[in-house]
Design a protein around this motif. Structure first.
Motif, PDB file in Angstrom:
ATOM      1  N   THR A  70       0.838  -1.188   0.000  1.00 41.03           N
ATOM      2  CA  THR A  70       0.000   0.000   0.000  1.00 41.03           C
ATOM      3  C   THR A  70       0.875   1.240   0.000  1.00 41.03           C
ATOM      4  OG1 THR A  70      -1.695  -1.178   1.219  1.00 41.03           O
ATOM      5  CG2 THR A  70      -1.788   1.207   1.293  1.00 41.03           C
ATOM      6  N   SER A  71       0.515   2.237  -0.833  1.00 44.19           N
ATOM      7  CA  SER A  71       1.284   3.481  -0.840  1.00 44.19           C
ATOM      8  C   SER A  71       1.167   4.150   0.519  1.00 44.19           C
ATOM      9  CB  SER A  71       0.760   4.414  -1.931  1.00 44.19           C
ATOM     10  OG  SER A  71      -0.495   4.911  -1.577  1.00 44.19           O
ATOM     11  N   ASN A  72       2.192   4.932   0.883  1.00 43.07           N
ATOM     12  CA  ASN A  72       2.192   5.604   2.182  1.00 43.07           C
ATOM     13  C   ASN A  72       0.979   6.504   2.347  1.00 43.07           C
ATOM     14  OD1 ASN A  72       4.514   4.363   2.927  1.00 43.07           O
ATOM     15  ND2 ASN A  72       5.874   6.023   2.252  1.00 43.07           N
ATOM     16  N   ALA A  73       0.626   7.241   1.252  1.00 38.11           N
ATOM     17  CA  ALA A  73      -0.497   8.190   1.325  1.00 38.11           C
ATOM     18  C   ALA A  73      -1.806   7.455   1.553  1.00 38.11           C
ATOM     19  CB  ALA A  73      -0.574   9.019   0.046  1.00 38.11           C
ATOM     20  N   THR A  74      -2.011   6.370   0.762  1.00 36.75           N
ATOM     21  CA  THR A  74      -3.251   5.603   0.913  1.00 36.75           C
ATOM     22  C   THR A  74      -3.325   4.939   2.271  1.00 36.75           C
ATOM     23  OG1 THR A  74      -3.271   5.171  -1.469  1.00 36.75           O
ATOM     24  CG2 THR A  74      -4.666   3.773  -0.089  1.00 36.75           C
ATOM     25  N   GLY A  75      -2.228   4.331   2.702  1.00 36.03           N
ATOM     26  CA  GLY A  75      -2.195   3.670   3.998  1.00 36.03           C
ATOM     27  C   GLY A  75      -2.462   4.630   5.131  1.00 36.03           C
ATOM     28  N   ALA A  76      -1.903   5.827   5.021  1.00 35.79           N
ATOM     29  CA  ALA A  76      -2.103   6.824   6.074  1.00 35.79           C
ATOM     30  C   ALA A  76      -3.559   7.264   6.139  1.00 35.79           C
ATOM     31  CB  ALA A  76      -1.205   8.028   5.829  1.00 35.79           C
ATOM     32  N   SER A  77      -4.196   7.473   4.972  1.00 31.25           N
ATOM     33  CA  SER A  77      -5.587   7.931   4.964  1.00 31.25           C
ATOM     34  C   SER A  77      -6.521   6.850   5.505  1.00 31.25           C
ATOM     35  CB  SER A  77      -6.010   8.360   3.555  1.00 31.25           C
ATOM     36  OG  SER A  77      -5.991   7.248   2.680  1.00 31.25           O
ATOM     37  N   PHE A  78      -6.263   5.591   5.166  1.00 29.66           N
ATOM     38  CA  PHE A  78      -7.065   4.487   5.687  1.00 29.66           C
ATOM     39  C   PHE A  78      -6.790   4.282   7.179  1.00 29.66           C
ATOM     40  CE2 PHE A  78      -8.065   3.455   1.387  1.00 29.66           C
ATOM     41  CZ  PHE A  78      -9.094   2.532   1.386  1.00 29.66           C
ATOM     42  N   GLY A  79      -5.540   4.451   7.557  1.00 28.24           N
ATOM     43  CA  GLY A  79      -5.115   4.139   8.921  1.00 28.24           C
ATOM     44  C   GLY A  79      -5.651   5.067   9.987  1.00 28.24           C
ATOM     45  N   LYS A  80      -6.030   6.279   9.606  1.00 28.15           N
ATOM     46  CA  LYS A  80      -6.502   7.255  10.595  1.00 28.15           C
ATOM     47  C   LYS A  80      -7.962   7.065  10.988  1.00 28.15           C
ATOM     48  CE  LYS A  80      -3.326  10.896   9.078  1.00 28.15           C
ATOM     49  NZ  LYS A  80      -3.227  12.209   8.391  1.00 28.15           N
ATOM     50  N   LEU A  81      -8.678   6.193  10.264  1.00 30.30           N
ATOM     51  CA  LEU A  81     -10.133   6.092  10.450  1.00 30.30           C
ATOM     52  C   LEU A  81     -10.533   4.822  11.198  1.00 30.30           C
ATOM     53  CD1 LEU A  81     -11.263   7.222   6.882  1.00 30.30           C
ATOM     54  CD2 LEU A  81     -10.808   8.630   8.889  1.00 30.30           C
ATOM     55  N   SER A  82     -11.757   4.856  11.743  1.00 32.66           N
ATOM     56  CA  SER A  82     -12.321   3.674  12.415  1.00 32.66           C
ATOM     57  C   SER A  82     -13.389   3.053  11.516  1.00 32.66           C
ATOM     58  CB  SER A  82     -12.932   4.074  13.754  1.00 32.66           C
ATOM     59  OG  SER A  82     -13.929   5.069  13.574  1.00 32.66           O
ATOM     60  N   TYR A  83     -13.482   1.717  11.542  1.00 29.08           N
ATOM     61  CA  TYR A  83     -14.335   0.986  10.603  1.00 29.08           C
ATOM     62  C   TYR A  83     -15.271   0.032  11.352  1.00 29.08           C
ATOM     63  CZ  TYR A  83     -10.801   2.542   7.277  1.00 29.08           C
ATOM     64  OH  TYR A  83      -9.943   3.315   6.534  1.00 29.08           O
TER      65      TYR A  83
END
Length: 419
Positions: free
Chosen positions: A5-18
């Motif tokens: 996963t690209s750093n940008a995509t991983g960071a955007s996904f990683g900050k959220l709750s699911y």
């Protein structure tokens, strides 16, 4: 081999709750793994609607991935409906309907409550990363505006929309629509109308035409509102909100029969919208069209089985309309309507047993149903079962009216008039 996963995509996904909602454990585990591969970390999963609503009541969720078909009980549409009704989702939260079913009936019904997107099973990482990634990017870009709207700080939200328009041209449509809605909320109809007219001068967009109709309605310009909304329904027959607003405009014009016809068309196109069936039932009753009213109440009751909008009044209204249909009709059809009324009223007594006056109101209508079929002994027995509660001074107004109708049907005209 798993693609990194690209750093940008991983960071955007990683900050959220699911929150993943699905009745199959294997799918929940699979979605958890795909989300982790995308960079997500805070992931919860549940198997049914009640657990999903309860989780959202006590936890902030940024992204809900909810299967439409959850087996017996509530489906994904019911969950979205309840979360919206209880305001358990913030404007910045994303709700994606996940489904293996793509029938028009399902999509139309779910769309009434405005999910942020659909994902069709089977789901792989590339699909999820692309679809959800673009929604997360939009969410992040517009987060300050949505925060102010959640706080009901509309003037600040308007200011942020105006500031964001030059810097975020890719979200211009969302910003213009939101800005117009905000102006409408604060009662600045002239600015709201200007936005819609400016948009319509460039492109014929459904939301702008609907918004224009809403403002014309607010300004009591019902003729122009009806004309605008008729054009919208004609051009975009699946734009369901337009039917509801057009029916309202026609009612305001004093044209209830045409309003009923519009709602009948809408209910046919999108048959799973409880509140629209309820509106149709009320309108048909006012128009003395009892067959249509009964069918609309029947649909309202049926759709209410798992809905947050379920209500004893729907059952009572169905019983009353069936009573009217069966009154004095000794045919097989009349008897069938009477039997259905009695069945629905008994169901109401059980389903809403804890509500005040439920038994009282049910038995009054049951008595009238029996009387309408010339079963006078059964009619009197129904009233005798609530004799202690039939004090006119203590009866609620609606029950008083029902009781008076029943007394008339029983030939006790003096008592009815006195009541």
């Amino acid at each position: 081999m798993t693609k990194p996963t690209s750093n940008a995509t991983g960071a955007s996904f990683g900050k959220l709750s699911y929150l993943v909602v699905d009745d199959f454990e294997n799918f929940r585990l699979s979605m958890r793994q795909i989300l982790r591969n995308c960079g997500a970390d805070k992931i919860e999963s549940v198997a049914n609607a009640s657990a999903a609503v309860q989780y959202c009541a006590y936890n902030h969720v940024d992204v809900v991935l909810c299967d439409y078909n959850l087996g017996e009980g509530k489906n994904g549409q019911h969950i979205l409906e309840e979360l919206r009704h209880k305001k358990l989702l913030k404007r910045s939260s994303l709700f994606l309907m996940v489904t293996a079913e793509t029938s028009k009936e399902m999509v139309m019904g779910a769309r009434e409550y405005q999910p942020d997107g659909y994902l069709t099973k089977p789901i792989n990482r590339a699909m999820l990363e692309k679809r959800l990634g673009s929604l997360i990017a939009q969410r992040n870009a517009l987060l300050p505006i949505n925060r102010e709207i959640d706080r009901e700080n509309f003037p600040e939200a308007i200011s942020l929309c105006l500031q964001t328009l030059p810097s975020q041209p890719r979200y211009k449509t969302w910003l213009m629509k939101t800005l117009a809605d905000l102006y409408y909320q604060v009662g600045d109809f002239s600015h709201a109308l200007k936005i819609h007219d400016d948009v319509l001068s460039q492109r014929d967009l459904s939301w702008a035409k609907l918004g224009r109709g809403k403002i014309l309605m607010a300004n009591q310009d019902y003729d122009d509102a009806a004309a605008t909304l008729k054009e919208l329904v004609s051009q975009h027959p699946d734009y369901m909100e337009a039917y509801d607003l057009l029916a309202e405009a026609l009612e305001k014009q004093g044209r209830p029969t045409q309003a009923q016809q519009i709602l009948e068309k809408a209910a046919e196109r999108s048959p799973n919208a409880l509140l629209r069936h309820k509106h149709l039932a009320i309108l048909a009753s006012a128009n003395q069209d009892m067959p249509t009213a009964s069918q609309a109440w029947r649909q309202t009751v049926s759709l209410g089985t798992y809905s947050i909008h379920d209500n004893s009044e729907h059952y009572l209204a169905l019983g009353q309309s069936l009573s009217d249909l069966s009154e004095g009709d000794s045919s097989d059809e009349g008897a069938a309507h009477a039997d259905e009324a009695l069945t629905i009223l008994r169901r109401m007594e059980k389903r809403f047993a804890g509500e005040e006056d439920i038994k009282l109101r049910s038995r009054i209508v049951q008595s009238r149903v029996h009387a309408g079929q010339d079963r006078l002994k059964e009619a009197q027995n129904a009233l005798d079962s609530i004799a202690d509660e039939l004090d006119p001074g203590l009866l609620p107004p609606e029950a008083c009216l029902d009781y008076a109708k029943t007394l008339f049907r029983l030939g006790r005209e003096a008592d009815a008039k006195s009541l």
